[in-house]
Structures are given as structure tokens and as C-alpha cells.
Design a protein around this motif. Structure first.
Motif, PDB file in Angstrom:
ATOM      1  N   ILE A 144     -55.738   1.605  23.172  1.00 45.89           N
ATOM      2  CA  ILE A 144     -54.551   1.288  23.437  1.00 45.89           C
ATOM      3  C   ILE A 144     -54.298  -0.158  23.194  1.00 45.89           C
ATOM      4  O   ILE A 144     -54.885  -1.145  23.591  1.00 45.89           O
ATOM      5  CB  ILE A 144     -54.113   1.542  25.006  1.00 45.89           C
ATOM      6  N   GLN A 145     -53.365  -0.356  21.990  1.00 44.89           N
ATOM      7  CA  GLN A 145     -53.058  -1.725  21.703  1.00 44.89           C
ATOM      8  C   GLN A 145     -52.100  -2.337  22.948  1.00 44.89           C
ATOM      9  O   GLN A 145     -51.400  -1.687  23.453  1.00 44.89           O
ATOM     10  CB  GLN A 145     -52.289  -1.642  20.389  1.00 44.89           C
ATOM     11  N   ALA A 146     -52.406  -3.441  22.992  1.00 43.05           N
ATOM     12  CA  ALA A 146     -51.363  -4.599  23.840  1.00 43.05           C
ATOM     13  C   ALA A 146     -51.887  -3.843  25.239  1.00 43.05           C
ATOM     14  O   ALA A 146     -50.639  -3.558  25.996  1.00 43.05           O
ATOM     15  CB  ALA A 146     -50.035  -4.434  23.495  1.00 43.05           C
ATOM     16  N   ALA A 147     -52.899  -3.740  25.590  1.00 40.90           N
ATOM     17  CA  ALA A 147     -53.523  -3.187  26.860  1.00 40.90           C
ATOM     18  C   ALA A 147     -52.959  -3.593  28.357  1.00 40.90           C
ATOM     19  O   ALA A 147     -52.845  -3.099  29.370  1.00 40.90           O
ATOM     20  CB  ALA A 147     -54.770  -2.613  26.984  1.00 40.90           C
ATOM     21  N   ALA A 148     -52.556  -5.097  28.118  1.00 40.87           N
ATOM     22  CA  ALA A 148     -52.160  -5.681  29.307  1.00 40.87           C
ATOM     23  C   ALA A 148     -50.682  -5.830  29.445  1.00 40.87           C
ATOM     24  O   ALA A 148     -50.016  -6.346  30.140  1.00 40.87           O
ATOM     25  CB  ALA A 148     -52.939  -7.247  29.308  1.00 40.87           C
ATOM     26  N   GLY A 149     -50.002  -5.190  28.318  1.00 43.72           N
ATOM     27  CA  GLY A 149     -48.581  -5.370  28.354  1.00 43.72           C
ATOM     28  C   GLY A 149     -47.930  -4.238  29.432  1.00 43.72           C
ATOM     29  O   GLY A 149     -48.617  -3.433  30.160  1.00 43.72           O
ATOM     30  N   GLY A 150     -46.508  -4.010  29.485  1.00 38.67           N
ATOM     31  CA  GLY A 150     -45.926  -3.232  30.263  1.00 38.67           C
ATOM     32  C   GLY A 150     -46.348  -1.950  30.198  1.00 38.67           C
ATOM     33  O   GLY A 150     -46.939  -1.008  30.964  1.00 38.67           O
ATOM     34  N   VAL A 151     -46.118  -1.291  28.773  1.00 36.06           N
ATOM     35  CA  VAL A 151     -46.718   0.131  28.548  1.00 36.06           C
ATOM     36  C   VAL A 151     -48.119   0.252  28.596  1.00 36.06           C
ATOM     37  O   VAL A 151     -48.686   1.124  29.051  1.00 36.06           O
ATOM     38  CB  VAL A 151     -46.164   0.456  27.078  1.00 36.06           C
ATOM     39  N   GLY A 152     -48.737  -0.851  28.158  1.00 32.96           N
ATOM     40  CA  GLY A 152     -50.291  -0.974  28.116  1.00 32.96           C
ATOM     41  C   GLY A 152     -50.961  -0.657  29.373  1.00 32.96           C
ATOM     42  O   GLY A 152     -51.777   0.256  29.542  1.00 32.96           O
TER      43      GLY A 152
END
Length: 323
Positions: free
Chosen positions: A144-152
Motif C-alpha cells: 500500500i503506497q502512502a500507507a499513512a494517508g487517508g486512503v492508506g
């Protein structure tokens, strides 16, 4: 009413507080007294004028809003005061917003308006990409790319709960710690380490079964490298601003699959596929198996600061506006 308007495309300072007439709902529509509005990176892309099919300026941005039903149009079976969250085309950055009744969700008991504003886009995107488009099964591996973002943060929880082994990328230790807390087995600082190396080492050179990719540019290409034979990728964003494409010969000989996902277009063309997630998600929130990870909260008039905060990659979780 107070609203944020994009009078013309450009930088975050194009977001201005204006006074607009309170909108009236038409047939099948609901007016929401907005308590919290979610901010998505797509809002940033629209504001820049770089979002395909995005709204023409001037417009009020905002794809999701949580609040109470203030008025209803003909044919809507809701009562004033009902707590709801809505997916919108635009209009969420305001004291009042108009939503189509079929794109409303009741706010689960115990969930705040701020948390609700971070639910529709993030969790419906993550669930659709992982399961309906990505076909993730228990015991598979997912990057999962950008795992700390909203979707992530939503995707990490959903994938971990489903029994998958989760790899996730982020840019700071704080973000990596958050991802790990949510169930990421292999948090990777992409500023220091090539995620391909970690994936290769942890999978004995096989690669992952599924990738959720939202960046584009060379991250897309390197994500293809990190995929196993017969692996799948679901791409749902171009956060870098640089589109990417896969060479068909490579897909052919490596038996790899790339699918695209866009929540708005999918909802328009076949909402039933998106709504498959609806029974699972409220139950997950009620059982404390899922959490909306809230980031910073900004007052409505500070929408420009909120956009800049996201563009500077300072955000973790969901950033919301408070009218």
C-alpha cells in the motif's frame, strides 16, 4: 452562508471565504447543515485545474460532508435532524451543502461528525481497491503506497483484518509508526529505502500479490517491479502530478494486471459495485475493528492553510474542515 470558493484555478491561496445563498434541495436531494467537511487530495488537484473532468471555476470544493439533515426535497424519506454523511460532486466546504439522497449514509452510533467526514471517500476507495477491484484474499501479500494517508490508513486496516500480509510506504517515522499500529507488517520509509528491496527480501524474491498505487511517475514503475508473477495493481491516483503507463509487452510476459479505479466515476456508472462495501464498514466501526484516523482540523476560513498542509506532505490520516 459562509462557503469557500475557487474563483480561478491556482495555488492554495485561490481558496477564498465568500458569502453565498443557502441552496435549496430539489427532488431526491437533501440539504445538510455541515458540521465537518473532509479534504481529499482530489480537491487539491481540482483547485489546480489538473483534475480530468473536474468542475469549472468558480465553484465550491468538497467531496464529502457530515452533518444533519436541514431540509429535504420531494421523494426523500429522511427527517430533519438525521445525522448523515454524504459523497458529493462539489460543495462540501460550506455551512450548507446539497447531496443526492442515494449517496447519503447514516452516521454510525458513537461516531463523531469529524470521523464521519473521513469515512466515505477513504473507506469506499480502500475497500473497492482491495476487494472488488483487487480481489485480495487472506494470506496474500499487499503493498500500500502512502500507507499513512487517508486512503492508506483505511486500506491498512481492511487488509490486515482480512488476513493479508501488509507492506506500506510512508515518509517519516511518525507515519510509519501509525501504519504499524494499524496493522502494517512491513512499514517502509521510502525516503531512505527502496520498497522493492524490502518486498524482495521479505517475499524471497517473489513480489507481492497486490499493489494499491496512487502516486504515478516512477512509483508506478517500481510498483510493477515489486509485483509477483500473476500480481495485480489497482491505481487510483496521480499524486505526483506525473501520469504513468505500463508497457503491454511487460504485462504480457510477466502475467501482471493493472486496473484503474475512480470512486466518482464508478459510483456514477455502477454504484452497486461500490455499495458492496456498505454492509461491512458500519459493522467494522461498531465493533471497533476499524477507525477513521483523524489528522489536523482547520476552521472553514482556513481552508487555504489546510490545502497547503496537505501539499507540504505534513498530514497523516484525514484532514477536515469545521464550518
Amino acid at each position: 452562508m459562509d462557503a469557500i470558493e475557487v474563483a480561478e484555478y491556482g495555488d492554495s491561496d485561490r481558496l477564498e471565504l465568500v458569502d453565498r445563498e443557502k441552496p435549496d434541495p430539489g427532488p431526491g436531494e437533501v440539504r445538510i447543515a455541515v458540521e465537518a467537511a473532509g479534504i481529499n487530495f482530489a480537491d487539491v488537484m481540482q483547485r489546480r485545474g489538473a483534475y480530468p473532468g473536474g468542475p469549472d471555476a468558480p465553484y465550491v470544493p468538497g467531496m464529502e460532508a457530515a452533518g444533519t439533515v436541514d431540509a429535504t426535497g420531494e421523494g426523500v424519506g429522511l427527517d430533519e435532524g438525521d445525522r448523515v454523511v454524504a459523497m458529493l460532486n462539489t460543495g462540501g466546504y460550506a455551512e450548507y451543502a446539497i447531496a443526492t439522497a442515494r449517496m447519503l449514509f447514516p452516521i454510525p452510533e458513537g461516531m463523531s461528525f469529524e470521523e464521519a467526514a473521513g469515512f466515505p471517500v477513504q473507506f469506499l476507495t480502500a475497500h473497492s481497491c482491495l476487494f472488488e477491484w483487487g480481489g485480495l484474499e487472506a494470506d496474500e501479500t499487499v503493498l500500500i503506497q502512502a500507507a499513512a494517508g487517508g486512503v492508506g490508513t483505511a486500506a491498512v486496516q481492511l487488509a490486515s483484518n482480512a488476513g493479508a500480509e501488509v507492506f506500506g510506504t510512508a515518509s517519516t517515522q511518525e507515519k510509519l509508526d501509525l501504519a504499524a499500529e494499524l496493522g502494517c507488517d512491513h512499514p517502509i520509509n521510502y525516503t531512505e529505502t527502496d520498497f522493492r528491496d524490502v518486498v524482495g527480501e521479505e517475499t524471497d524474491g517473489e513480489g507481492v500479490d497486490l499493489v494499491l498505487e496512487s502516486v504515478g511517475d516512477d512509483v508506478f514503475d517500481r510498483s510493477l517491479d515489486a509485483m509477483a508473477h500473476f500480481g495485480r495493481m489497482v491505481t487510483y491516483g496521480v499524486a505526483s502530478g506525473v501520469p504513468a503507463s505500463a508497457e503491454n509487452r511487460r504485462l504480457l510476459f510477466e502475467n501482471k494486471t493493472v486496473k484503474g479505479f475512480h470512486l466518482g466515476q464508478a459510483s456514477y456508472h455502477d454504484p452497486s459495485r461500490i455499495m458492496k462495501a456498505v454492509p461491512d464498514l458500519p459493522e467494522g466501526f461498531a465493533n471497533d475493528d476499524l477507525d477513521v484516523i483523524l489528522g489536523e482540523q482547520f476552521a472553514l476560513e482556513d481552508a487555504a492553510d489546510a490545502h497547503q498542509y496537505i501539499e507540504d506532505r505534513k498530514s497523516s490520516g484525514k484532514v477536515v474542515l469545521k464550518p
